[in-house]
Design an enzyme around this catalytic site. Structure first.
Site, PDB file in Angstrom:
ATOM      1  N   ARG A  46       0.816  -1.217   0.000  1.00  0.00           N
ATOM      2  CA  ARG A  46       0.000   0.000   0.000  1.00  0.00           C
ATOM      3  C   ARG A  46       0.849   1.266   0.000  1.00  0.00           C
ATOM      4  NH1 ARG A  46      -5.483  -0.229   1.942  1.00  0.00           N
ATOM      5  NH2 ARG A  46      -6.173  -2.363   2.383  1.00  0.00           N
ATOM      6  N   ASP A  89      -3.308  -1.358  -3.646  1.00  0.00           N
ATOM      7  CA  ASP A  89      -4.270  -1.749  -2.632  1.00  0.00           C
ATOM      8  C   ASP A  89      -4.887  -3.049  -3.118  1.00  0.00           C
ATOM      9  OD1 ASP A  89      -6.403  -2.189  -0.960  1.00  0.00           O
ATOM     10  OD2 ASP A  89      -7.148  -0.132  -1.006  1.00  0.00           O
ATOM     11  N   LYS A 144       2.972 -18.037   5.863  1.00  0.00           N
ATOM     12  CA  LYS A 144       1.969 -18.308   6.886  1.00  0.00           C
ATOM     13  C   LYS A 144       1.596 -17.011   7.614  1.00  0.00           C
ATOM     14  CE  LYS A 144       4.579 -19.508  11.057  1.00  0.00           C
ATOM     15  NZ  LYS A 144       3.804 -18.773  12.045  1.00  0.00           N
ATOM     16  N   HIS A 174       9.389 -21.419   7.307  1.00  0.00           N
ATOM     17  CA  HIS A 174      10.809 -21.049   7.244  1.00  0.00           C
ATOM     18  C   HIS A 174      11.700 -22.017   8.024  1.00  0.00           C
ATOM     19  CE1 HIS A 174       9.929 -18.967  11.125  1.00  0.00           C
ATOM     20  NE2 HIS A 174      11.193 -19.242  11.386  1.00  0.00           N
ATOM     21  N   LYS A 178      16.058 -24.095   7.414  1.00  0.00           N
ATOM     22  CA  LYS A 178      17.218 -24.091   8.304  1.00  0.00           C
ATOM     23  C   LYS A 178      18.148 -25.246   7.962  1.00  0.00           C
ATOM     24  CE  LYS A 178      14.906 -21.916  12.257  1.00  0.00           C
ATOM     25  NZ  LYS A 178      15.789 -20.754  12.403  1.00  0.00           N
ATOM     26  N   GLU A 212      11.430 -19.602  23.575  1.00  0.00           N
ATOM     27  CA  GLU A 212      11.781 -18.219  23.278  1.00  0.00           C
ATOM     28  C   GLU A 212      11.902 -17.442  24.584  1.00  0.00           C
ATOM     29  OE1 GLU A 212       9.667 -16.716  19.424  1.00  0.00           O
ATOM     30  OE2 GLU A 212       8.182 -17.835  20.565  1.00  0.00           O
ATOM     31  N   ASP A 231       0.526 -20.941  16.704  1.00  0.00           N
ATOM     32  CA  ASP A 231       1.660 -20.176  16.197  1.00  0.00           C
ATOM     33  C   ASP A 231       2.879 -21.050  15.943  1.00  0.00           C
ATOM     34  OD1 ASP A 231       3.110 -17.794  15.492  1.00  0.00           O
ATOM     35  OD2 ASP A 231       4.049 -17.836  17.468  1.00  0.00           O
ATOM     36  N   HIS A 236       5.667 -25.343  12.600  1.00  0.00           N
ATOM     37  CA  HIS A 236       7.079 -25.673  12.782  1.00  0.00           C
ATOM     38  C   HIS A 236       7.287 -27.014  13.484  1.00  0.00           C
ATOM     39  CE1 HIS A 236       7.523 -21.659  11.500  1.00  0.00           C
ATOM     40  NE2 HIS A 236       7.506 -21.065  12.671  1.00  0.00           N
ATOM     41  N   LYS A 334       6.848 -18.726  25.303  1.00  0.00           N
ATOM     42  CA  LYS A 334       7.531 -17.436  25.368  1.00  0.00           C
ATOM     43  C   LYS A 334       7.959 -17.143  26.804  1.00  0.00           C
ATOM     44  CE  LYS A 334       5.465 -15.157  21.372  1.00  0.00           C
ATOM     45  NZ  LYS A 334       6.768 -14.967  20.700  1.00  0.00           N
TER      46      LYS A 334
END
Length: 486
Positions: A46, A89, A144, A174, A178, A212, A231, A236, A334
């Site tokens: 945008r 847009d 994703k 992703h 790795k 994390e 998530d 993953h 987390k």
């Protein structure tokens, strides 16, 4: 057969992912001479930019996110020459005609990387089709999240499939880019050592941990709607599980590899609502200390109370011949003590110890595959301590280490998106996720979430800087298993 394209189109070209990962990755490929000669890269979003201002934007991103030893003025200048920009847009179909004009002739092939909100997938796909940017020489990469449950994922995949067939659709996880993740295949299928015991006869249990230390880090809206299960586990961690558990593919080939992964995902034992509270643990971090720094709790960071889980532990089973009876423990969260991603494999003990009468104590072998921050494969084996053994034989667990940083010290370590972007450009699907994989993952995840809803499961509090709620420890200790936290 790989067919490199002549043009690359990046949606979301001014977003955080583009600045941190996509532009630095494309530059790295360019600087190493890996991009096709003449490949042009067109960004769209945008934001109002022309070619010149977007090149300045990209230059600033490279200056901020490239390591200093990768900054080469000449290489950066020639990379920026590849870049163009067209504002768009995506909700307005009429803007796609100008985008098509900007891109020009696509007879040499076009790869599209779609890094936008999932709500924009359908109008974007329709817009591409209307502008003639979805022909047989066009392939599309999808970042994703691909939905938040099976139904929404199917809706997204259906919208994509109306225009792009499966063989031209590249779904990105992703983690699969790795280097250490790819080394799982080399470790398992390039060495005769492990295959005879890589099954229920030789392995007691498997742990997969992705921890994390960070909190929300600017992702409050997305994360609070998503939670740790969707998530991290849905994509993953289930992909890691599939690579660890799959049967040997006949070829290093996108079809063969993904055929074997989807068999594993379909073999995951679906939890009944009554089983879910006993096989899963959810948590949400409170205030605490991480790496010596006092941090706020999740609700304080968010600004209001929330039922989203920031931690989840799951005990999973794979109902097939190879893995019957072997538990797979998955854990992610987390604000945990360390940042690490690893796979820990506990082998079964030897059937008889010849050292017992001489005082020797045996421990079963262990294999640690560390994905981040360090990258290594470590096999823990028993060895005899030096000595004359007058007071008994002393055995000790010692590591056999393969450190990728040490063994391949002369090779530059690439970030995952470099590999995945190059594979998209060249058309190699092996490290991308197929639709049937995604849907098998969602079926298993949705059953857990139904169990949480039916049992009114709420996240248990845990202090930031700890390894999650105490119930996560109990999840494994009921089986005589301890989480691997080294």
């Amino acid at each position: 057969m790989r067919h490199p394209v002549a043009k690359l189109l990046l949606f979301g070209a001014t977003g955080d992912l583009a600045q941190r990962m996509l532009l630095p990755s494309l530059y790295g490929l360019h600087a190493d001479g890996l991009l096709p000669d003449g490949l042009t890269i067109t960004g769209t979003a945008r934001s109002e930019h022309d070619d010149a201002s977007y090149r300045s934007f990209a230059a600033e991103a490279l200056d901020e996110f490239l390591p200093d030893d990768r900054k080469d003025k000449a290489a950066i200048a020639s990379f920026l020459d590849r870049l163009g920009y067209q504002p768009l847009d995506a909700t307005k179909i009429e803007g796609f005609a100008d985008l098509a004009t900007k891109i020009g002739d696509t007879s040499g092939g076009l790869a599209i990387f779609l890094s936008t909100a999932p709500t924009l997938f359908r109008p974007t796909i329709k817009g591409l089709e209307s502008a003639g940017l979805a022909g047989t020489n066009v392939r599309i990469g999808l970042e994703k999240p691909l939905g938040n449950d099976l139904q929404s994922s199917c809706e997204i995949n259906d919208a994509v499939a109306e225009v792009f067939p499966e063989d031209r659709t590249f779904r990105i996880d992703h983690y699969l880019g790795k280097e250490t993740v790819q080394n799982i295949l080399a470790l398992r299928f390039g060495n005769a050592l492990f295959e005879p015991i890589w099954n229920a006869r030789g392995i007691e249990h498997v742990q997969i941990t992705v921890s994390e230390t960070v909190g929300l880090e600017g992702r409050a809206g997305f994360y609070d709607d998503t939670g740790a299960l969707r998530d991290m586990v849905q994509n993953h961690m289930l992909q890691l599980l599939a690579l660890i558990a799959m049967e040997p593919p006949s070829l290093y080939d996108g079809t063969a590899i993904r055929d074997e992964k989807v068999k594993v995902l379909r073999s995951l034992r679906t939890m009944t609502p009554g089983e879910v509270p006993h096989l899963t643990v959810t948590g949400q971090y409170n205030a605490g200390a991480v790496n010596g720094e006092i941090v706020r709790g999740y609700a304080d960071e968010l600004g209001h109370a929330s039922g989203a889980e920031t931690f989840v532990a799951v005990k999973a089973h794979i109902d097939n011949w190879r893995w019957q009876g072997v538990p797979f423990y998955l854990r992610t969260g987390k604000r945990l003590p360390t940042r690490q991603s690893e796979i820990f494999i506990q082998f079964k003990p030897v059937p008889h110890s010849m050292f017992a009468q001489r005082g020797g104590t045996l421990q079963a072998n262990k294999l640690v595959i560390r994905l981040q921050p360090d990258e290594y494969v470590r096999l823990l084996v028993m060895a005899k301590e030096p000595g004359l053994d007058r007071e008994g034989i002393h055995l000790r667990e010692v590591p056999l280490d393969l450190s990728l940083d040490v063994q391949f010290a002369g090779t530059r370590r690439r970030i995952a998106y470099e590999r995945l972007l190059l594979d998209l450009i060249e058309g190699d699907p092996a490290l991308f996720v197929r639709r049937d994989e995604v849907e098998a993952q969602w079926q298993w995840i949705d059953a857990i979430r139904r169990g949480w809803a039916e049992n009114a499961v709420k996240p248990k509090p845990y202090p930031a800087g700890s390894w999650g709620p105490s119930a996560a420890i109990a999840l494994t200790e009921r089986d005589g298993v301890t989480w691997h936290d080294d």
